[in-house]
Design a protein around this motif. Structure first.
Motif, mmCIF file in Angstrom:
data_model
loop_
_atom_site.group_PDB
_atom_site.id
_atom_site.type_symbol
_atom_site.label_atom_id
_atom_site.label_comp_id
_atom_site.label_asym_id
_atom_site.label_seq_id
_atom_site.Cartn_x
_atom_site.Cartn_y
_atom_site.Cartn_z
ATOM 1 N N ARG A 209 0.879 -1.177 0.000
ATOM 2 C CA ARG A 209 0.000 0.000 0.000
ATOM 3 C C ARG A 209 0.910 1.220 0.000
ATOM 4 O O ARG A 209 1.845 1.318 0.806
ATOM 5 C CB ARG A 209 -0.879 0.014 1.237
ATOM 6 N N ARG A 210 0.646 2.172 -0.891
ATOM 7 C CA ARG A 210 1.472 3.371 -0.985
ATOM 8 C C ARG A 210 0.620 4.615 -0.738
ATOM 9 O O ARG A 210 -0.469 4.745 -1.302
ATOM 10 C CB ARG A 210 2.136 3.461 -2.365
ATOM 11 N N PHE A 211 1.153 5.482 0.108
ATOM 12 C CA PHE A 211 0.473 6.744 0.410
ATOM 13 C C PHE A 211 1.462 7.874 0.134
ATOM 14 O O PHE A 211 2.555 7.897 0.692
ATOM 15 C CB PHE A 211 0.030 6.786 1.873
ATOM 16 N N TYR A 212 1.051 8.797 -0.734
ATOM 17 C CA TYR A 212 1.909 9.911 -1.119
ATOM 18 C C TYR A 212 1.310 11.228 -0.627
ATOM 19 O O TYR A 212 0.179 11.578 -0.984
ATOM 20 C CB TYR A 212 2.050 9.982 -2.634
ATOM 21 N N PHE A 213 2.074 11.955 0.170
ATOM 22 C CA PHE A 213 1.724 13.329 0.522
ATOM 23 C C PHE A 213 2.425 14.271 -0.452
ATOM 24 O O PHE A 213 3.642 14.190 -0.635
ATOM 25 C CB PHE A 213 2.198 13.671 1.943
ATOM 26 N N ASP A 214 1.644 15.119 -1.097
ATOM 27 C CA ASP A 214 2.188 16.207 -1.907
ATOM 28 C C ASP A 214 3.180 15.726 -2.973
ATOM 29 O O ASP A 214 4.268 16.301 -3.121
ATOM 30 C CB ASP A 214 2.866 17.243 -0.991
ATOM 31 N N PRO A 215 2.862 14.682 -3.746
ATOM 32 C CA PRO A 215 3.781 14.280 -4.812
ATOM 33 C C PRO A 215 3.793 15.355 -5.909
ATOM 34 O O PRO A 215 2.826 16.103 -6.069
ATOM 35 C CB PRO A 215 3.175 12.969 -5.319
ATOM 36 N N GLU A 216 4.853 15.394 -6.672
ATOM 37 C CA GLU A 216 4.955 16.429 -7.707
ATOM 38 C C GLU A 216 3.870 16.278 -8.764
ATOM 39 O O GLU A 216 3.524 17.240 -9.454
ATOM 40 C CB GLU A 216 6.340 16.389 -8.355
ATOM 41 N N TRP A 217 3.299 15.066 -8.896
ATOM 42 C CA TRP A 217 2.240 14.832 -9.875
ATOM 43 C C TRP A 217 0.836 15.000 -9.283
ATOM 44 O O TRP A 217 -0.152 14.741 -9.962
ATOM 45 C CB TRP A 217 2.391 13.461 -10.521
ATOM 46 N N ASN A 218 0.733 15.442 -8.041
ATOM 47 C CA ASN A 218 -0.549 15.884 -7.455
ATOM 48 C C ASN A 218 -0.211 16.886 -6.357
ATOM 49 O O ASN A 218 -0.465 16.639 -5.178
ATOM 50 C CB ASN A 218 -1.343 14.707 -6.906
ATOM 51 N N PRO A 219 0.385 18.013 -6.701
ATOM 52 C CA PRO A 219 0.956 18.931 -5.712
ATOM 53 C C PRO A 219 -0.090 19.456 -4.728
ATOM 54 O O PRO A 219 -1.205 19.804 -5.108
ATOM 55 C CB PRO A 219 1.535 20.058 -6.565
ATOM 56 N N GLY A 220 0.320 19.464 -3.453
ATOM 57 C CA GLY A 220 -0.535 19.999 -2.405
ATOM 58 C C GLY A 220 -1.621 19.060 -1.945
ATOM 59 O O GLY A 220 -2.390 19.395 -1.041
ATOM 60 N N ARG A 221 -1.689 17.875 -2.553
ATOM 61 C CA ARG A 221 -2.749 16.941 -2.210
ATOM 62 C C ARG A 221 -2.177 15.534 -2.058
ATOM 63 O O ARG A 221 -0.977 15.327 -2.103
ATOM 64 C CB ARG A 221 -3.872 16.989 -3.256
ATOM 65 N N GLN A 222 -3.048 14.544 -1.873
ATOM 66 C CA GLN A 222 -2.621 13.171 -1.588
ATOM 67 C C GLN A 222 -2.968 12.222 -2.717
ATOM 68 O O GLN A 222 -3.891 12.470 -3.499
ATOM 69 C CB GLN A 222 -3.321 12.641 -0.322
#
Length: 554
Positions: A209-222
């Motif tokens: 399971r992967r959780f991304y905070f503020d990735p460059e491909w969805n900036p400011g969101r998860q």
């Protein structure tokens, strides 16, 4: 609760809503010997994709009561072995999950579509359950001893008579709540969430399971990625309030979103949806002969999988209590404990998911600054990582403060344990589950399956179980009394029951009492209390400050 008193039951119980919570409610009512009609306004079952995806261990445990449905879902589902959490390009931490030898894994991922199919198979084989599609309930008329449901069908209007109604109508239950005079206070979050179930071959991702905070491909969101069976992955993007699915599909932005996550791998979209998160709770879960169950009573954000899981626990709580009343074992007052216990559970879920949403979707400059500070520090400071909140997996609610529970000063509740842990045995918590031999059939089973047949008494090795059983019969209590050593080798030690203790277990496998060196009168008193007969009133549980916007009546 094994013999139906036909003189008391002159109408079926009606379940409104044929989703997984309604299916569970109907099957559990049948488990208790009650005829049940399930009404749903849809013409037939419609596939809903992954939707409620994470099934927690104790929910699998409940479903196992339903002709082994829990085991089938556990076998077909997928348990991820690690959870990785990222902030931008940095991996903050990775949690590893290992097999702890339990009957069920901590959770499985399985699409709601497949879960509903498994439960439909059980309904098809259960003669006490009748599913009626194409029945839209337009009104409820409550009488002293029954409820009339007015329904629209393709062939005209019909009336269905019910002894009680379990309303499992899901998130869109506004009309029913309004007719019942129930408030549904809380809040709705502005941002939307886009879900895509994709089928793809992603080596190394199969059990992560992967959780991304503020990735460059969805900036400011998860972005959250869950692996599912059959090489299917569920991807959740937090998207702006003005997100337009049709526009994203037409100009290729949706494909670019997916490509940003999975790269050049071939993929196929299996299902997609856009939705908003809500944090709401009904001010009453019981209105006369109608009980609100699942999303009809409470809505929480899905991080942690607390929606379906808590709804199934609602269904179990409601089903055994309605059965106890209809079988003449308890009075109407027992149904008030449904609100008391499950409303408290909903408030706890709102508190936990509300804190998660405050971190995931900060609404004020102060919240935004705190989140940014925590994430920035977490890159290099292990201590800060504990403050990163991407959701706490669903857990059972323990009825330690319920009026049905007999407290034990020798076994005080120490509060909710750390993530992934369970509390020590004590009044209000789920009884520890161990393999046992069913004394009636000499077959192997589990303690919780044995307990989910009726109220059950288990004794320590120094207690004369046979004598206690006779004395309880003299008091009018025909309940099974099992000596722990007779149930399983080393049963007392594996359970944690003391040699001179007697445990009273509810039909939902929660401990109603843990009594030290008790008399039959004391055991009987705990049974009486567990059925609500000794409770003069069910006070409203204390309400914590859960979320801004909750109405005072909640």
């Amino acid at each position: 609760m094994t013999t139906t008193d036909r003189n008391r039951i002159d109408a079926p119980v009606v379940v409104i809503g044929n989703g997984p919570v309604g299916q569970t409610a109907a099957l559990l009512l049948a488990h208790w010997g009650l005829s049940t009609i399930v009404l749903d306004q849809r013409p037939e079952r419609d596939p809903v994709g992954s939707k409620a995806i994470a099934q927690q261990r104790d929910i699998l445990d409940i479903w196992d009561t339903l002709d082994g449905a829990g085991r089938q879902i556990a076998q077909e589902g997928l348990t991820w072995s690690r959870a990785r959490t990222f902030y931008r390009e940095h991996e903050l931490f990775c949690t590893e999950y290992t097999d702890d030898g339990s009957v069920f894994p901590p959770f499985v991922n399985l699409s709601q579509t497949r879960t509903e199919q498994v439960l439909d198979e059980r309904i098809a084989g259960q003669p006490l359950v009748e599913a009626r599609w194409g029945h839209r309930v337009t009104d409820l008329i409550q009488h002293q001893d029954h409820v009339e449901l007015l329904c629209e069908t393709a062939d005209g209007n019909v009336t269905v008579r019910a002894a009680y109604v379990l309303a499992c109508v899901g998130a869109r239950g506004h009309g029913l709540r309004e007719r019942l005079g129930v408030e549904f206070g809380g809040r709705t979050f502005g941002d939307q969430f886009l879900i895509c179930d994709i089928q793809a071959d992603l080596p190394g991702w199969e059990r992560e399971r992967r959780f991304y905070f503020d990735p460059e491909w969805n900036p400011g969101r998860q972005v959250l990625i869950h692996p599912c069976p059959d090489s299917t992955y569920r991807i959740d993007w937090q998207v702006p309030e003005e997100f337009d699915m049709a526009a994203e599909e037409s100009d290729g932005r949706l494909d670019r979103r997916i490509r940003a996550v999975i790269g050049d791998h071939a993929y196929r979209i299996v299902w997609k949806s856009v939705y908003r998160f809500h944090s709401r709770v009904a001010d009453r879960f019981r209105v006369g002969r109608v009980l609100l169950v699942g999303d009809a009573a409470h809505l929480v954000s899905p991080f942690g999988g607390r929606g379906l899981n808590s709804g199934v626990q609602d269904a179990e709580n409601a089903a055994w209590k309605v059965a106890a009343v209809l079988h003449g074992m308890a009075g109407e007052g027992l149904l008030d404990s449904y609100h008391h216990e499950r409303h408290a559970a909903a408030l706890e879920n709102l508190a936990i998911t509300g804190a998660t949403m405050e971190f995931l979707v900060p609404q004020t400059p102060t919240e935004q600054a705190r989140r940014l500070d925590v994430l920035e520090r977490a890159v290099a400071e292990p201590a800060a990582r504990a403050q990163v909140d991407s959701g706490r997996l669903a857990e059972p609610f323990w009825y330690v403060d319920s009026p049905l529970t007999t407290t034990d000063p020798a076994r005080p509740f120490a509060g909710r344990p750390p993530k992934g842990s369970v509390p020590a045995p004590g009044p209000g918590v789920l009884v520890p589950d161990i393999p046992v031999t069913d004394p009636a059939t000499a077959r192997a089973t589990r303690l919780r399956l044995l307990a989910r047949r009726r109220f059950t008494v288990v004794t320590g090795d120094e207690v004369n179980a046979a004598a206690l059983h006779r004395e309880l019969l003299d008091l009018g209590r025909a309940v099974p009394v099992h000596r722990s050593a007779d149930l399983a080798e080393g049963g007392a030690a594996r359970l944690g029951i003391k040699p001179d203790e007697v445990w009273v277990i509810r039909p939902d496998a929660h401990l109603a009492a843990t009594l030290t060196d008790p008399t039959a009168v004391e055991v009987n008193a705990a049974l009486t209390r567990g059925l609500g007969a000794a409770v003069t009133a069910f006070p409203q549980p204390p309400r914590p400050d859960i979320l801004p916007g909750l109405t005072p009546s909640c």
